[in-house]
Design an enzyme around this catalytic site. Structure first.
Site, mmCIF file in Angstrom:
data_model
loop_
_atom_site.group_PDB
_atom_site.id
_atom_site.type_symbol
_atom_site.label_atom_id
_atom_site.label_comp_id
_atom_site.label_asym_id
_atom_site.label_seq_id
_atom_site.Cartn_x
_atom_site.Cartn_y
_atom_site.Cartn_z
ATOM 1 N N LYS A 183 -4.812 -11.067 -7.527
ATOM 2 C CA LYS A 183 -6.104 -11.364 -6.899
ATOM 3 C C LYS A 183 -7.184 -10.366 -7.351
ATOM 4 C CE LYS A 183 -6.612 -8.836 -2.639
ATOM 5 N NZ LYS A 183 -7.242 -8.803 -1.363
ATOM 6 N N LYS A 233 -11.515 -5.129 -5.155
ATOM 7 C CA LYS A 233 -12.581 -4.162 -5.415
ATOM 8 C C LYS A 233 -12.041 -2.786 -5.769
ATOM 9 C CE LYS A 233 -14.062 -4.475 -0.635
ATOM 10 N NZ LYS A 233 -12.957 -4.071 0.248
ATOM 11 N N LYS A 263 0.829 -1.217 0.000
ATOM 12 C CA LYS A 263 0.000 0.000 0.000
ATOM 13 C C LYS A 263 0.860 1.262 0.000
ATOM 14 C CE LYS A 263 -4.427 -1.800 0.803
ATOM 15 N NZ LYS A 263 -5.771 -1.715 1.296
HETATM 16 P P1 ATP Z 1 -9.160 -3.509 -1.452
HETATM 17 O O1 ATP Z 1 -9.194 -3.803 -2.917
HETATM 18 O O2 ATP Z 1 -9.892 -2.266 -1.061
HETATM 19 O O3 ATP Z 1 -7.792 -3.606 -0.826
HETATM 20 P P2 ATP Z 1 -10.161 -6.145 -1.033
HETATM 21 O O4 ATP Z 1 -11.141 -6.407 -2.117
HETATM 22 O O5 ATP Z 1 -8.828 -6.747 -1.140
HETATM 23 O O6 ATP Z 1 -10.040 -4.616 -0.755
HETATM 24 P P3 ATP Z 1 -10.721 -6.397 1.842
HETATM 25 O O7 ATP Z 1 -11.786 -5.496 2.357
HETATM 26 O O8 ATP Z 1 -9.307 -6.034 2.139
HETATM 27 O O9 ATP Z 1 -10.912 -6.631 0.279
HETATM 28 O O10 ATP Z 1 -10.981 -7.884 2.334
HETATM 29 C C1 ATP Z 1 -12.200 -8.404 2.816
HETATM 30 C C2 ATP Z 1 -12.126 -9.910 2.906
HETATM 31 O O11 ATP Z 1 -12.196 -10.497 1.598
HETATM 32 C C3 ATP Z 1 -10.831 -10.429 3.539
HETATM 33 O O12 ATP Z 1 -11.125 -11.536 4.367
HETATM 34 C C4 ATP Z 1 -10.011 -10.857 2.353
HETATM 35 O O13 ATP Z 1 -9.083 -11.852 2.693
HETATM 36 C C5 ATP Z 1 -11.092 -11.380 1.399
HETATM 37 N N1 ATP Z 1 -10.695 -11.262 -0.012
HETATM 38 C C6 ATP Z 1 -10.381 -10.124 -0.661
HETATM 39 N N2 ATP Z 1 -10.093 -10.365 -1.961
HETATM 40 C C7 ATP Z 1 -10.206 -11.709 -2.146
HETATM 41 C C8 ATP Z 1 -10.034 -12.582 -3.282
HETATM 42 N N3 ATP Z 1 -9.694 -12.122 -4.465
HETATM 43 N N4 ATP Z 1 -10.243 -13.902 -3.102
HETATM 44 C C9 ATP Z 1 -10.611 -14.376 -1.889
HETATM 45 N N5 ATP Z 1 -10.787 -13.618 -0.783
HETATM 46 C C10 ATP Z 1 -10.598 -12.295 -0.892
#
Ligand code: ATP
Ligand code: LTN
Length: 335
Positions: free
Chosen positions: A198, A201, A116
């Site tokens: 991965k 969002k 980040k």
């Molecule tokens: P950002 O893109 O804003 O960093 P993010 O989509 O990675 O956010 P978080 O809010 O950080 O999501 O994570 C919420 C939950 O979803 C966590 O438990 C994280 O491990 C899970 N998660 C996020 N992305 C994935 C993915 N691609 N596959 C499986 N689990 C995920």
């Protein structure tokens, strides 16, 4: 026979955008399946999202939307403790105290901090650095046994265990030492445009992720455009990252094994397979989308849910926080 106490579960999600299929399959769907078996607490981690610059009006809206998405995904506020992090001041308070037991060296090694800071070079703030101490506070306040998260959060959980052990070593058994819990399917859903990354969002390419509120036509189209390879056989093999990811999603949604999927699409091309994945995902998300639309008209109900959630959470978290304050020697306020 004595009834065993249910294990306690806690997890959070940041209100940084509409949840993706990755968030749903990797985290929220597991949370839902745990609500009968365990004592669960789920929350919207709005304080954590301040570590990246947010537009105030957007953040406020997204926090409410995120809470509504949790309800729409089938989490029952009668069975689970469901709240918004900033409504429970104990999180920030314990976060500060635990910062004083977190070491510069260990926080510097967190990969999320490194990633980040590289992404937001102009705003490498102290909160971004201290993020794991607040996350440790979230978990330890509720004496959680298990923390269901995606694989990307393993290092933060390890840190939580280290801080808890360090604190317990100094003051006696104050905190329960939590374990991570990783679901069998959907632990890592990959981007549809770059299947080595991965699904996230906050990706700037809209075609890279499926949001759980995407229109059915948009979902099918995003799958049709998903990056695959130049072969034709729907088979799970090393190097076929795009197809492997689509098979993983199809399997998570339909319950079919990889072999069954290969048989189902034998003699058909990737085109048919992609449409089938899209349609299966549309059906999986349909009830969530319908419930989300219904909840948009139930403002008072949603508000009552997070009000009650915050009250109960404050009570539970307050007990741990009082113990911690006493242990470290903070003078109690006069009665
Ligand atoms: P950002 O893109 O804003 O960093 P993010 O989509 O990675 O956010 P978080 O809010 O950080 O999501 O994570 C919420 C939950 O979803 C966590 O438990 C994280 O491990 C899970 N998660 C996020 N992305 C994935 C993915 N691609 N596959 C499986 N689990 C995920
Ligand atoms: N860092 C988590 C969100 C989060 C969390 C937590 C998860 C904040 N506090 C406590 C589990 C337990 C993430 O998913 N990025």
């Amino acid at each position: 026979m004595e009834t065993e106490k249910k294990k306690s579960i806690l997890s959070g999600i940041q209100p940084t955008g509409v949840f993706t299929l990755g968030n749903y399959l990797g985290a929220i769907r597991n949370w839902k399946s745990m609500q009968d078996e365990f004592d669960c607490a789920y929350f919207v981690a709005d304080l954590h999202s301040l570590t990246v610059r947010q537009d105030p009006a957007d953040l406020k809206k997204r926090s409410l939307d995120a809470y509504r998405m949790l309800l729409a995904s089938g989490l029952d506020p009668e069975k689970n403790l469901m709240f918004i992090q900033s409504h429970v001041p104990a999180h920030a308070e314990l976060g500060w105290i635990l910062s004083c037991y977190s070491l510069f060296g260990e926080l510097s090694r967190m990969t999320q901090f490194k990633d980040k800071s590289a992404k937001h070079e102009d705003n490498i703030n102290a909160g971004l650095f201290d993020y794991p101490a607040l996350m440790a506070a979230d978990i330890l306040l509720y004496q959680a046994d298990l923390v269901p998260v995606g694989a990307d959060q393993t290092q933060h959980l390890e840190f939580t265990r280290d801080v808890a052990n360090r604190f317990n070593g100094l003051y006696g058994d104050v905190f329960k030492i939590p374990e991570g819990y990783y679901g069998k399917t959907g632990a890592r859903v990959m981007s549809l445009q770059d299947p080595t990354k991965k699904m996230s969002k906050s990706d700037t390419n809209q075609n890279a992720f499926i949001s759980i509120l995407d229109d059915p036509k948009v979902i099918v189209n995003k799958f049709k455009r998903a990056v695959t390879d130049s072969e034709t056989e729907v088979a799970f093999r090393e190097g076929k990252d795009g197809i492997n990811n689509l098979m993983g999603i199809y399997s998570a949604v339909t319950g079919k094994s990889m072999d069954e999927i290969t048989q189902e699409f034998a003699g058909k091309g990737y085109g048919d397979f992609k449409i089938a994945v899209g349609e299966a995902v549309v059906e999986e998300l349909r009830p969530i989308q319908e419930e989300y639309a219904r909840l948009l008209t139930e403002k008072d109900y949603v508000e009552a849910c997070y009000k009650k959630g915050a009250e109960t959470a404050a009570y539970v978290a307050g007990k741990t926080l009082s113990k911690v304050k006493k242990k470290v020697g903070l003078l109690p306020p006069a009665k």
